[in-house]
Motif scaffolding. Structure first.
Motif, PDB file in Angstrom:
ATOM      1  N   GLY A  31       0.820  -1.208   0.000  1.00  0.00           N
ATOM      2  CA  GLY A  31       0.000   0.000   0.000  1.00  0.00           C
ATOM      3  C   GLY A  31       0.854   1.258   0.000  1.00  0.00           C
ATOM      4  N   HIS A  32       1.426   1.563   1.146  1.00  0.00           N
ATOM      5  CA  HIS A  32       2.149   2.836   1.292  1.00  0.00           C
ATOM      6  C   HIS A  32       3.346   2.939   0.338  1.00  0.00           C
ATOM      7  N   HIS A  33       4.239   1.953   0.404  1.00  0.00           N
ATOM      8  CA  HIS A  33       5.443   2.055  -0.425  1.00  0.00           C
ATOM      9  C   HIS A  33       5.078   2.085  -1.914  1.00  0.00           C
ATOM     10  N   LYS A  34       4.164   1.215  -2.303  1.00  0.00           N
ATOM     11  CA  LYS A  34       3.768   1.187  -3.719  1.00  0.00           C
ATOM     12  C   LYS A  34       3.245   2.552  -4.184  1.00  0.00           C
ATOM     13  N   ASP A  35       2.477   3.221  -3.336  1.00  0.00           N
ATOM     14  CA  ASP A  35       1.943   4.542  -3.693  1.00  0.00           C
ATOM     15  C   ASP A  35       3.057   5.559  -3.937  1.00  0.00           C
ATOM     16  N   ARG A  69       9.487  19.862  -7.053  1.00  0.00           N
ATOM     17  CA  ARG A  69      10.480  19.615  -6.002  1.00  0.00           C
ATOM     18  C   ARG A  69       9.870  18.955  -4.752  1.00  0.00           C
ATOM     19  N   THR A  70       8.764  19.480  -4.280  1.00  0.00           N
ATOM     20  CA  THR A  70       8.154  18.936  -3.064  1.00  0.00           C
ATOM     21  C   THR A  70       7.660  17.509  -3.287  1.00  0.00           C
ATOM     22  N   SER A  71       7.037  17.278  -4.420  1.00  0.00           N
ATOM     23  CA  SER A  71       6.535  15.935  -4.710  1.00  0.00           C
ATOM     24  C   SER A  71       7.671  14.920  -4.814  1.00  0.00           C
ATOM     25  N   VAL A  72       8.769  15.315  -5.448  1.00  0.00           N
ATOM     26  CA  VAL A  72       9.918  14.404  -5.557  1.00  0.00           C
ATOM     27  C   VAL A  72      10.532  14.168  -4.181  1.00  0.00           C
ATOM     28  N   LYS A  73      10.661  15.237  -3.413  1.00  0.00           N
ATOM     29  CA  LYS A  73      11.235  15.090  -2.073  1.00  0.00           C
ATOM     30  C   LYS A  73      10.427  14.075  -1.256  1.00  0.00           C
ATOM     31  N   ASN A  74       9.113  14.192  -1.314  1.00  0.00           N
ATOM     32  CA  ASN A  74       8.249  13.296  -0.540  1.00  0.00           C
ATOM     33  C   ASN A  74       8.257  11.869  -1.098  1.00  0.00           C
ATOM     34  N   ASN A  75       8.085  11.749  -2.399  1.00  0.00           N
ATOM     35  CA  ASN A  75       7.886  10.408  -2.977  1.00  0.00           C
ATOM     36  C   ASN A  75       9.190   9.673  -3.284  1.00  0.00           C
ATOM     37  N   ALA A  76      10.226  10.390  -3.714  1.00  0.00           N
ATOM     38  CA  ALA A  76      11.532   9.736  -3.892  1.00  0.00           C
ATOM     39  C   ALA A  76      12.101   9.386  -2.519  1.00  0.00           C
ATOM     40  N   GLY A  77      11.910  10.284  -1.568  1.00  0.00           N
ATOM     41  CA  GLY A  77      12.341   9.989  -0.197  1.00  0.00           C
ATOM     42  C   GLY A  77      11.591   8.787   0.347  1.00  0.00           C
ATOM     43  N   GLY A  78      10.277   8.757   0.144  1.00  0.00           N
ATOM     44  CA  GLY A  78       9.470   7.627   0.607  1.00  0.00           C
ATOM     45  C   GLY A  78       9.916   6.325  -0.029  1.00  0.00           C
ATOM     46  N   HIS A  79      10.180   6.371  -1.318  1.00  0.00           N
ATOM     47  CA  HIS A  79      10.627   5.162  -2.038  1.00  0.00           C
ATOM     48  C   HIS A  79      12.005   4.713  -1.548  1.00  0.00           C
ATOM     49  N   ALA A  80      12.947   5.611  -1.467  1.00  0.00           N
ATOM     50  CA  ALA A  80      14.318   5.250  -1.063  1.00  0.00           C
ATOM     51  C   ALA A  80      14.360   4.779   0.392  1.00  0.00           C
ATOM     52  N   ASN A  81      13.669   5.508   1.259  1.00  0.00           N
ATOM     53  CA  ASN A  81      13.723   5.155   2.690  1.00  0.00           C
ATOM     54  C   ASN A  81      13.114   3.782   2.941  1.00  0.00           C
ATOM     55  N   HIS A  82      11.980   3.511   2.310  1.00  0.00           N
ATOM     56  CA  HIS A  82      11.360   2.194   2.503  1.00  0.00           C
ATOM     57  C   HIS A  82      12.210   1.088   1.877  1.00  0.00           C
ATOM     58  N   SER A  83      12.771   1.344   0.701  1.00  0.00           N
ATOM     59  CA  SER A  83      13.604   0.322   0.044  1.00  0.00           C
ATOM     60  C   SER A  83      14.775  -0.067   0.944  1.00  0.00           C
ATOM     61  N   LEU A  84      15.359   0.944   1.574  1.00  0.00           N
ATOM     62  CA  LEU A  84      16.460   0.665   2.497  1.00  0.00           C
ATOM     63  C   LEU A  84      15.956  -0.064   3.741  1.00  0.00           C
ATOM     64  N   PHE A  85      14.851   0.417   4.278  1.00  0.00           N
ATOM     65  CA  PHE A  85      14.285  -0.152   5.506  1.00  0.00           C
ATOM     66  C   PHE A  85      14.065  -1.668   5.356  1.00  0.00           C
ATOM     67  N   TRP A  86      13.499  -2.091   4.223  1.00  0.00           N
ATOM     68  CA  TRP A  86      13.240  -3.537   4.032  1.00  0.00           C
ATOM     69  C   TRP A  86      14.547  -4.338   4.052  1.00  0.00           C
ATOM     70  N   THR A  87      15.614  -3.762   3.530  1.00  0.00           N
ATOM     71  CA  THR A  87      16.862  -4.541   3.457  1.00  0.00           C
ATOM     72  C   THR A  87      17.555  -4.679   4.810  1.00  0.00           C
ATOM     73  N   ILE A  88      17.265  -3.769   5.735  1.00  0.00           N
ATOM     74  CA  ILE A  88      17.965  -3.883   7.025  1.00  0.00           C
ATOM     75  C   ILE A  88      17.125  -4.614   8.070  1.00  0.00           C
TER      76      ILE A  88
END
Ligand code: MN
Length: 215
Positions: A31-35, A69-88
């Protein structure tokens, strides 16, 4: 344009039970990450020149056109942070960091349990949505928390360990008891991955780490 993809988890949705429950993992990942991935692709549809590796994108937020800029900050950040979170995360934690990272944590914080206490209080006391981090920066490690989906990469730091502090990460199981969720986190950390991230940071420098976004 589908440059950015939702990465597959390396474990099943119920693998982190009882610390993180199956339903939370399903809603969080599917849900969240996919969005965030969908919205990031949509935001950059008309900007092919900015469709680049997520670390480069986050490292150059200020160079983006102001309308995205704001949309990328939120959504690229959301994507990168979650991608990292799953690996650790891992079903069976190895308990502690390895080798050099272990020594550096001991040197920086005194010992491992003091590091745990400081990370825990950073995470528990952070007001509102955000993330708690252990980052590498100029040969040292430091603790910090960021708001929303702000990435330390945008500040020249390399994330090693991260914990999602958004309510969607724990509310189904823990409701308002964030401290219990943070305590549970210590049982499911993939210290091999975190330790490897430090080694690669040392060998290759701050921006070279791939985010393992296959899938
Ligand atoms: Mn999240």
């Amino acid at each position: 344009m589908t440059l950015y993809k939702l990465p597959k988890l390396s474990f099943s949705y119920d693998a982190l039970e009882p610390f993180i429950d199956r339903k939370t993992m399903e809603v969080h990942h599917d849900g969240h990450h996919k969005d965030y991935v969908t919205k990031l692709n949509k935001t950059l549809e008309e900007y092919p020149e900015f469709q680049k590796r997520i670390e480069e994108l986050l490292g150059g937020i200020e160079t983006l056109p102001s309308e995205v800029r704001t949309s990328v900050k939120n959504n690229a950040g959301g994507h990168a942070n979650h991608s990292l979170f799953w690996t650790i995360l891992a079903p069976k934690s190895q308990g502690k960091p390895r080798n050099e990272l272990n020594e550096l944590i001991n040197k920086t914080f005194g010992n491992f349990s003091t590091f745990q206490e400081k990370f825990t209080s950073e995470a528990v006391e952070h007001f509102s949505n955000g993330w708690a981090w252990l980052c590498a920066h100029k040969g040292e490690v430091k603790l910090l928390a960021t708001k929303d989906h702000e990435s330390p990469i945008s500040h020249g730091m390399t994330p090693l360990l991260v914990l999602d502090l958004w309510e969607h990460a724990y509310y189904l199981k823990y409701q308002n008891r964030r401290a219990e969720y943070v305590q549970a986190f210590w049982n499911i950390i993939n210290w091999d991955e975190v330790s490897n991230r430090w080694q690669e940071f040392k060998m290759k420098g701050a921006t070279s780490r791939e985010w393992r976004m296959a899938g």
